[in-house]
Design a protein around this motif. Structure first.
Motif, PDB file in Angstrom:
ATOM      1  N   LYS A  16      31.081  97.916 -11.941  1.00 34.75           N
ATOM      2  CA  LYS A  16      32.313  97.581 -12.665  1.00 34.75           C
ATOM      3  C   LYS A  16      32.070  96.596 -13.794  1.00 34.75           C
ATOM      4  O   LYS A  16      32.801  96.576 -14.773  1.00 34.75           O
ATOM      5  CB  LYS A  16      33.358  97.052 -11.690  1.00 34.75           C
ATOM      6  CG  LYS A  16      32.944  95.836 -10.916  1.00 34.75           C
ATOM      7  CD  LYS A  16      33.940  95.524  -9.804  1.00 34.75           C
ATOM      8  CE  LYS A  16      33.651  96.302  -8.554  1.00 34.75           C
ATOM      9  NZ  LYS A  16      34.631  96.200  -7.496  1.00 34.75           N
TER      10      LYS A  16
ATOM     11  N   ASP B 143      34.467 103.023  -7.407  1.00 38.78           N
ATOM     12  CA  ASP B 143      35.183 101.924  -6.760  1.00 38.78           C
ATOM     13  C   ASP B 143      36.381 102.515  -5.986  1.00 38.78           C
ATOM     14  O   ASP B 143      37.092 103.378  -6.508  1.00 38.78           O
ATOM     15  CB  ASP B 143      35.661 100.956  -7.860  1.00 38.78           C
ATOM     16  CG  ASP B 143      35.732  99.531  -7.373  1.00 38.78           C
ATOM     17  OD1 ASP B 143      35.700  99.313  -6.147  1.00 38.78           O
ATOM     18  OD2 ASP B 143      35.830  98.632  -8.231  1.00 38.78           O
ATOM     19  N   SER B 144      36.599 102.072  -4.755  1.00 37.66           N
ATOM     20  CA  SER B 144      37.566 102.755  -3.878  1.00 37.66           C
ATOM     21  C   SER B 144      38.995 102.697  -4.422  1.00 37.66           C
ATOM     22  O   SER B 144      39.738 103.687  -4.321  1.00 37.66           O
ATOM     23  CB  SER B 144      37.501 102.157  -2.478  1.00 37.66           C
ATOM     24  OG  SER B 144      37.756 100.779  -2.517  1.00 37.66           O
ATOM     25  N   GLU B 145      39.381 101.554  -5.013  1.00 35.40           N
ATOM     26  CA  GLU B 145      40.745 101.431  -5.532  1.00 35.40           C
ATOM     27  C   GLU B 145      40.966 102.422  -6.675  1.00 35.40           C
ATOM     28  O   GLU B 145      42.010 103.063  -6.789  1.00 35.40           O
ATOM     29  CB  GLU B 145      40.998 100.011  -6.062  1.00 35.40           C
ATOM     30  CG  GLU B 145      40.996  98.921  -4.992  1.00 35.40           C
ATOM     31  CD  GLU B 145      39.611  98.555  -4.490  1.00 35.40           C
ATOM     32  OE1 GLU B 145      38.605  99.093  -5.006  1.00 35.40           O
ATOM     33  OE2 GLU B 145      39.533  97.735  -3.558  1.00 35.40           O
TER      34      GLU B 145
ATOM     35  N   ASN C 249      36.701  89.790  -7.584  1.00 34.98           N
ATOM     36  CA  ASN C 249      36.530  91.242  -7.562  1.00 34.98           C
ATOM     37  C   ASN C 249      37.834  91.955  -7.922  1.00 34.98           C
ATOM     38  O   ASN C 249      37.826  92.925  -8.679  1.00 34.98           O
ATOM     39  CB  ASN C 249      36.036  91.683  -6.183  1.00 34.98           C
ATOM     40  CG  ASN C 249      35.798  93.179  -6.116  1.00 34.98           C
ATOM     41  OD1 ASN C 249      35.083  93.734  -6.949  1.00 34.98           O
ATOM     42  ND2 ASN C 249      36.416  93.844  -5.174  1.00 34.98           N
TER      43      ASN C 249
ATOM     44  N   GLU D  85      38.687  94.352 -11.018  1.00 33.54           N
ATOM     45  CA  GLU D  85      39.224  95.704 -10.799  1.00 33.54           C
ATOM     46  C   GLU D  85      40.490  95.973 -11.607  1.00 33.54           C
ATOM     47  O   GLU D  85      40.752  97.118 -11.994  1.00 33.54           O
ATOM     48  CB  GLU D  85      39.480  95.922  -9.302  1.00 33.54           C
ATOM     49  CG  GLU D  85      38.156  96.024  -8.537  1.00 33.54           C
ATOM     50  CD  GLU D  85      38.294  96.299  -7.064  1.00 33.54           C
ATOM     51  OE1 GLU D  85      37.266  96.565  -6.424  1.00 33.54           O
ATOM     52  OE2 GLU D  85      39.421  96.252  -6.533  1.00 33.54           O
TER      53      GLU D  85
HETATM   54 MG    MG Z   1      36.854  97.963  -4.969  1.00 32.26          MG
END
Ligand code: MG
Ligand code: NDP
Length: 391
Positions: free
Chosen positions: A123, A148-150, A215, A219
């Motif tokens: 990121k 990235d999961s989000e 983080n 994000e």
């Molecule tokens: Mg994440």
């Protein structure tokens, strides 16, 4: 079309190893053509034996590592040149950009110029240089797909939807290990406590960033670039179980959310297979979410006072220019110094604030100016930390 041919930067890390788990489960669908790592050369050697890539690269930034790399991999390309060669490998369809830290930008840019799909985990690259990376992707007709999961969750919610019908993006945050401890105790938390994330197993840098909520700030900036939604319409809510990975609210008031037990295998796999999905039943890869055993899902407001790094990140993102580069550079150094035991936990935010205050931002930086601003911020952070915080 399968097999998808993968070039992987950061193969020995948390995301890198989980990417290879997926390849191992689906040998018909994926082929590894190039691998790069930095220091864990024994694991890299095992990976090379198992996956037989045609190209191996080692960053190997010390004489000792270089010697070891030459002995283990006589044909490997060393240094940044190796990362660039992996990123642009002629046989690769997709680059999985999963190095930690600040070395991701040039290889990612090179892969975009070479027409590769980018599965982006790193990121920091997008935060430092979102305007450069997204513009280059547009110009080259290349997709940047989130790992990235989000962001994977938001992307999945947006499949089949129109961007101009988004009302809000709602990112979820676990809240990290310090979500509920009394603020006065934050002064004395240890490295071990900060590394003990309640829901995710990740590399050390992102784990500390998750404790400070830096983080989540990164994000939000990442979302701004990936989905082209203004900051006023990106929100964060705490979801301590890490089961809802993020949400999108549309203009009619409907909200979509994406759920699974916490796992990075799923978002990595989706980045590699979109628009298709692979059947993971019998693969022992993704644990099934048995809803009745989830007694309740909780949501909480993010406490901004407890997490100053989140606020600093958001401010830097909104100010733009080279502020995000200064943020990322200072954070890299602050987290390193915290992990080295040189500064206390709360020194991380103090260091970021001091460096951002001193920073002279320039508008519309190119790649060189971006990297220079980062390098400046690292030096400024270390100097400030050594002067004001180091014991
Ligand atoms: Mg994440
Ligand atoms: P790790 O620290 O576990 O792994 C980092 C990887 O990058 C290692 O393979 C390391 O090699 C390699 N690496 C670091 N610097 C270089 C370099 N200069 N040249 C070549 N290889 C290098 O990190 P994670 O896997 O946790 O995270 C990777 C990225 O993905 C980060 O940007 C993180 O923010 C992002 N991310 C991670 C998530 C996670 O669940 N882990 C979730 C979402 C995003 P070696 O070990 O051999 O030194």
């Amino acid at each position: 079309a399968y097999p998808k041919r993968i070039a992987l930067l950061g193969s020995t890390g948390s995301i890198g190893q989980q990417t290879l788990d997926i390849v191992r489960c689906f040998p018909e669908q994926f082929q590894v053509v190039a691998l790069a790592a930095r220091s864990n050369l024994d694991l890299l050697a095992e990976q090379v034996r198992e996956f037989r890539p045609s190209l191996v690269a080692c960053f190997a930034d010390s004489a000792e590592l270089e010697q070891k790399a030459r002995a283990l991999f006589p044909n490997a390309i060393l240094g940044e040149r190796g990362l660039l060669a992996v990123a642009t490998h002629a046989d690769a369809d997709v680059l999985v950009a999963a190095t930690s830290g600040l070395m991701g930008l040039r290889p990612t840019m090179a892969a975009i110029e070479a027409g590769k799909t980018i599965a982006l985990a790193n990121k920091e690259t997008l935060v430092m240089a979102g305007h450069i990376v997204t513009e280059a992707a547009r110009r080259n007709g290349v997709s940047i797909v989130p790992v990235d999961s989000e962001h994977s969750a938001i992307w999945q919610c947006l499949h089949g939807e129109e961007n101009n019908q988004i009302r809000r993006l709602i990112l979820t945050a676990s809240g990290g290990p310090f979500r509920t401890i009394p603020p006065e105790e934050l002064r004395d938390v240890s490295v071990e406590q900060a590394l003990a994330h309640p829901t995710w197993r990740m590399g050390p840098k992102i784990t500390i960033d998750s404790a400070t909520l830096m983080n989540k700030g990164l994000e939000v900036i990442e979302s701004y670039w990936l989905f082209d939604v203004p900051y006023e319409r990106i929100e964060v809510v705490v979801q301590p179980e890490s089961i809802i990975h993020s949400m999108v609210e549309f203009c009619d008031g409907s909200i979509k959310m994406q759920a699974s037990l916490p796992t990075m295998h799923l978002p990595i796999m989706h980045a590699l297979t979109y628009p298709e999905r692979l059947d993971t039943a019998d693969k022992n890869l993704i644990r099934e979410l048995h809803w009745p055993s989830i007694a309740a899902l909780h949501f909480e407001e993010l406490n901004l006072e407890r997490f100053p790094c989140f606020r600093l990140a958001l401010e830097a993102g909104k100010r733009g220019g080279t502020y995000p580069c200064a943020l990322v550079g200072a954070d890299e150094e602050a987290v390193a110094m915290f992990l080295e035991g040189k500064i206390p936990y709360q020194g991380i935010a103090q260091m970021l604030e001091a460096v951002l205050e001193q920073h002279n931002s320039i508008a519309q930086p190119d790649v060189n100016a971006t990297l220079e601003a980062c390098a400046w911020a690292r030096r400024a952070a270390r100097e400030w930390g050594e002067k004001h915080l180091a014991g």
